[in-house]
Design a protein around this motif. Sequence first.
Motif, mmCIF file in Angstrom:
data_model
loop_
_atom_site.group_PDB
_atom_site.id
_atom_site.type_symbol
_atom_site.label_atom_id
_atom_site.label_comp_id
_atom_site.label_asym_id
_atom_site.label_seq_id
_atom_site.Cartn_x
_atom_site.Cartn_y
_atom_site.Cartn_z
ATOM 1 N N MET A 27 0.819 -1.205 0.000
ATOM 2 C CA MET A 27 0.000 0.000 0.000
ATOM 3 C C MET A 27 0.859 1.263 0.000
ATOM 4 S SD MET A 27 -2.854 -1.318 -0.426
ATOM 5 C CE MET A 27 -3.471 0.340 -0.763
ATOM 6 N N ILE A 28 2.025 1.205 0.607
ATOM 7 C CA ILE A 28 2.936 2.361 0.559
ATOM 8 C C ILE A 28 3.391 2.612 -0.875
ATOM 9 C CG2 ILE A 28 5.298 3.097 1.157
ATOM 10 C CD1 ILE A 28 4.737 1.888 3.964
ATOM 11 N N TYR A 29 3.710 1.544 -1.585
ATOM 12 C CA TYR A 29 4.096 1.716 -2.994
ATOM 13 C C TYR A 29 2.948 2.336 -3.778
ATOM 14 C CZ TYR A 29 5.163 0.838 -7.845
ATOM 15 O OH TYR A 29 5.357 0.993 -9.196
ATOM 16 N N SER A 30 1.752 1.798 -3.589
ATOM 17 C CA SER A 30 0.599 2.299 -4.330
ATOM 18 C C SER A 30 0.307 3.765 -4.001
ATOM 19 C CB SER A 30 -0.631 1.438 -4.015
ATOM 20 O OG SER A 30 -1.757 1.906 -4.727
ATOM 21 N N ALA A 31 0.411 4.107 -2.711
ATOM 22 C CA ALA A 31 0.065 5.470 -2.280
ATOM 23 C C ALA A 31 1.149 6.487 -2.601
ATOM 24 C CB ALA A 31 -0.222 5.483 -0.776
ATOM 25 N N SER A 32 2.388 6.040 -2.775
ATOM 26 C CA SER A 32 3.502 6.987 -2.874
ATOM 27 C C SER A 32 4.104 7.129 -4.269
ATOM 28 C CB SER A 32 4.617 6.573 -1.909
ATOM 29 O OG SER A 32 5.227 5.355 -2.324
ATOM 30 N N PHE A 33 3.778 6.231 -5.215
ATOM 31 C CA PHE A 33 4.524 6.282 -6.476
ATOM 32 C C PHE A 33 4.308 7.577 -7.274
ATOM 33 C CE2 PHE A 33 0.752 3.961 -8.173
ATOM 34 C CZ PHE A 33 0.499 4.700 -9.314
ATOM 35 N N PRO A 34 3.139 8.247 -7.186
ATOM 36 C CA PRO A 34 3.044 9.526 -7.913
ATOM 37 C C PRO A 34 3.993 10.587 -7.355
ATOM 38 C CG PRO A 34 0.864 8.659 -7.428
ATOM 39 C CD PRO A 34 1.835 7.844 -6.628
ATOM 40 N N MET A 35 4.029 10.732 -6.025
ATOM 41 C CA MET A 35 4.914 11.715 -5.411
ATOM 42 C C MET A 35 6.383 11.331 -5.578
ATOM 43 S SD MET A 35 3.046 14.190 -4.202
ATOM 44 C CE MET A 35 2.130 13.975 -5.735
ATOM 45 N N SER A 36 6.660 10.024 -5.510
ATOM 46 C CA SER A 36 8.033 9.556 -5.710
ATOM 47 C C SER A 36 8.523 9.912 -7.113
ATOM 48 C CB SER A 36 8.117 8.036 -5.515
ATOM 49 O OG SER A 36 7.877 7.676 -4.182
ATOM 50 N N SER A 37 7.657 9.713 -8.103
ATOM 51 C CA SER A 37 8.020 10.020 -9.489
ATOM 52 C C SER A 37 8.194 11.517 -9.694
ATOM 53 C CB SER A 37 6.942 9.491 -10.447
ATOM 54 O OG SER A 37 6.792 8.098 -10.321
ATOM 55 N N LEU A 38 7.295 12.300 -9.098
ATOM 56 C CA LEU A 38 7.306 13.745 -9.290
ATOM 57 C C LEU A 38 8.519 14.405 -8.654
ATOM 58 C CD1 LEU A 38 5.816 16.287 -10.316
ATOM 59 C CD2 LEU A 38 4.591 16.332 -8.132
ATOM 60 N N PHE A 39 8.817 14.035 -7.405
ATOM 61 C CA PHE A 39 9.871 14.726 -6.656
ATOM 62 C C PHE A 39 11.250 14.070 -6.756
ATOM 63 C CE2 PHE A 39 5.986 16.133 -4.407
ATOM 64 C CZ PHE A 39 6.131 17.500 -4.558
ATOM 65 N N TYR A 40 11.280 12.762 -7.029
ATOM 66 C CA TYR A 40 12.564 12.057 -7.024
ATOM 67 C C TYR A 40 12.881 11.358 -8.350
ATOM 68 C CZ TYR A 40 12.162 12.876 -2.026
ATOM 69 O OH TYR A 40 12.018 13.470 -0.799
ATOM 70 N N GLY A 41 11.931 11.383 -9.287
ATOM 71 C CA GLY A 41 12.167 10.752 -10.576
ATOM 72 C C GLY A 41 12.256 9.248 -10.506
ATOM 73 N N ASP A 42 11.746 8.677 -9.426
ATOM 74 C CA ASP A 42 11.808 7.230 -9.212
ATOM 75 C C ASP A 42 10.532 6.801 -8.501
ATOM 76 O OD1 ASP A 42 12.320 4.606 -8.606
ATOM 77 O OD2 ASP A 42 14.057 4.993 -7.323
ATOM 78 N N ALA A 43 9.681 6.047 -9.183
ATOM 79 C CA ALA A 43 8.390 5.642 -8.618
ATOM 80 C C ALA A 43 8.532 4.785 -7.369
ATOM 81 C CB ALA A 43 7.575 4.887 -9.666
ATOM 82 N N THR A 44 9.698 4.172 -7.194
ATOM 83 C CA THR A 44 9.889 3.265 -6.050
ATOM 84 C C THR A 44 10.665 3.917 -4.900
ATOM 85 O OG1 THR A 44 11.966 2.338 -6.907
ATOM 86 C CG2 THR A 44 9.905 1.300 -7.629
ATOM 87 N N TYR A 45 10.883 5.224 -4.942
ATOM 88 C CA TYR A 45 11.760 5.876 -3.963
ATOM 89 C C TYR A 45 11.310 5.597 -2.527
ATOM 90 C CZ TYR A 45 14.154 9.505 -1.306
ATOM 91 O OH TYR A 45 14.909 10.176 -0.371
ATOM 92 N N PHE A 46 10.070 5.962 -2.176
ATOM 93 C CA PHE A 46 9.582 5.759 -0.811
ATOM 94 C C PHE A 46 9.444 4.269 -0.496
ATOM 95 C CE2 PHE A 46 7.822 10.133 -1.481
ATOM 96 C CZ PHE A 46 8.539 10.749 -0.467
ATOM 97 N N PHE A 47 9.019 3.514 -1.488
ATOM 98 C CA PHE A 47 8.838 2.075 -1.291
ATOM 99 C C PHE A 47 10.153 1.396 -0.924
ATOM 100 C CE2 PHE A 47 9.094 -2.164 -3.339
ATOM 101 C CZ PHE A 47 8.173 -2.835 -2.554
ATOM 102 N N MET A 48 11.211 1.698 -1.664
ATOM 103 C CA MET A 48 12.504 1.053 -1.410
ATOM 104 C C MET A 48 13.084 1.475 -0.058
ATOM 105 S SD MET A 48 12.876 -1.093 -3.714
ATOM 106 C CE MET A 48 14.467 -1.645 -3.092
ATOM 107 N N LYS A 49 12.869 2.724 0.323
ATOM 108 C CA LYS A 49 13.328 3.155 1.640
ATOM 109 C C LYS A 49 12.600 2.376 2.732
ATOM 110 C CE LYS A 49 14.596 7.227 2.759
ATOM 111 N NZ LYS A 49 14.654 8.674 3.091
ATOM 112 N N GLN A 50 11.286 2.178 2.534
ATOM 113 C CA GLN A 50 10.521 1.436 3.537
ATOM 114 C C GLN A 50 10.909 -0.036 3.558
ATOM 115 O OE1 GLN A 50 8.910 3.013 5.683
ATOM 116 N NE2 GLN A 50 7.259 1.798 6.571
ATOM 117 N N VAL A 51 11.263 -0.594 2.402
ATOM 118 C CA VAL A 51 11.743 -1.978 2.351
ATOM 119 C C VAL A 51 13.015 -2.114 3.185
ATOM 120 C CG1 VAL A 51 12.774 -3.743 0.863
ATOM 121 C CG2 VAL A 51 10.685 -2.579 0.151
ATOM 122 N N GLN A 52 13.900 -1.140 3.076
ATOM 123 C CA GLN A 52 15.128 -1.160 3.875
ATOM 124 C C GLN A 52 14.807 -1.134 5.367
ATOM 125 O OE1 GLN A 52 17.479 2.146 2.483
ATOM 126 N NE2 GLN A 52 17.612 1.345 0.402
#
Length: 370
Positions: A27-52
């Motif tokens: 759900m974090i990936y689903s909820a965050s990929f628009p903002m991740s893409s917009l601000f970091y150019g990577d749809a998985t930015y928040f998701f990968m940090k949370q995976v860590q």
Amino acid sequence: MIVKKLKHIDYPFTIFILLFALFGLVMIYSASFPMSSLFYGDATYFFMKQVQWFVIGFIFLVITAIVPYEVIGKLSALLVIASVVLLILVLVPGVGVERNNSQRWIQLSTFVFQPTEAVKLFMIIYFAYIYAKKQSYIDQFKKGVLPPLIVLAIVFLLVLQQPDLGTATMILLSCGIIVACSGVRFRHLILLASIAVAGFSYFAYSSPYRLERLTSFRQAFNDPLGDGYQLVNSYIAIGSGGIWGNGLGNSVQKLGYLPEAHTDFIMAVILEEIGVVGLAIIMFSYLYIMFRGVRIAKQAPTMFAKLLAVGLTFQLIIQAVINLGAVSGLLPITGITLPFISYGGSSLVFTMITAGLLINISATNHHKVN
């Protein structure tokens, strides 16, 4: 010792906790990929940090599930000292980090840490340990009941300075449940509850900022582009989901309309995307954790284990209730995350440690029975 503990681990409960946290990652990936893409150019930015953070949390879950909880209890005094030091450091200019008019984080190089996540757990351990030791004179208010409450008052006031009335209240409630279950006299309990309500009311109404946070949620539509903006968009997300939702990944509100969509308002996205089914998954999960935690407490072999299990269980449940209440407009918006589900490294790691301690006590119970 470790082999015996592993043999008696409650694996169904452990697997359930891990699956619940993995659901949160989805759900974090689903909820965050628009903002991740917009601000970091990577749809998985928040998701990968949370995976860590999930991996780190899993390691700590394993450690706290194996190390004897009695050892952790003996460290309670040091944990309280650490709590006070951390809460002071977060208020120091240059050390504490301010976000959204709140100073709740400490930054060390690229590492950002929220001390209150640790403090919530440390206070539960301290209260469970100290009230377990006071059983022989728990009916004496000055000697048996009062001293730990002075520590609680100091911690409450320090958290309030951030300002973070929501977390301060959660710590107060969690510790209060431990006190209530410790065997104190009923009249002492009534006295403490009255003081707590009076104190909370005073601090809530003595600050315009806190008063506004406590009352603005009731008139969200009076200022839909201002104070009510987040809650109004949460209502839109919830209302559009229906029974089955609009499909995983198909939330519209996460596209910049709903602030904090992947953190404390992730439940609105869950309801928009998978509807009432998502709500059922969340509610069942927390109810299962609550009933399992209460059962672990009942079967615990020592008073410390009983109080610790109760405190850990209801800390999770109180946090979930506060978050879900805020998202639905039934309670003030506090910024408190949804356990196991919301984005946030400090929150996830210490939530996993909490689960690890419950698994630890459950394994000890099973070992004593057999």
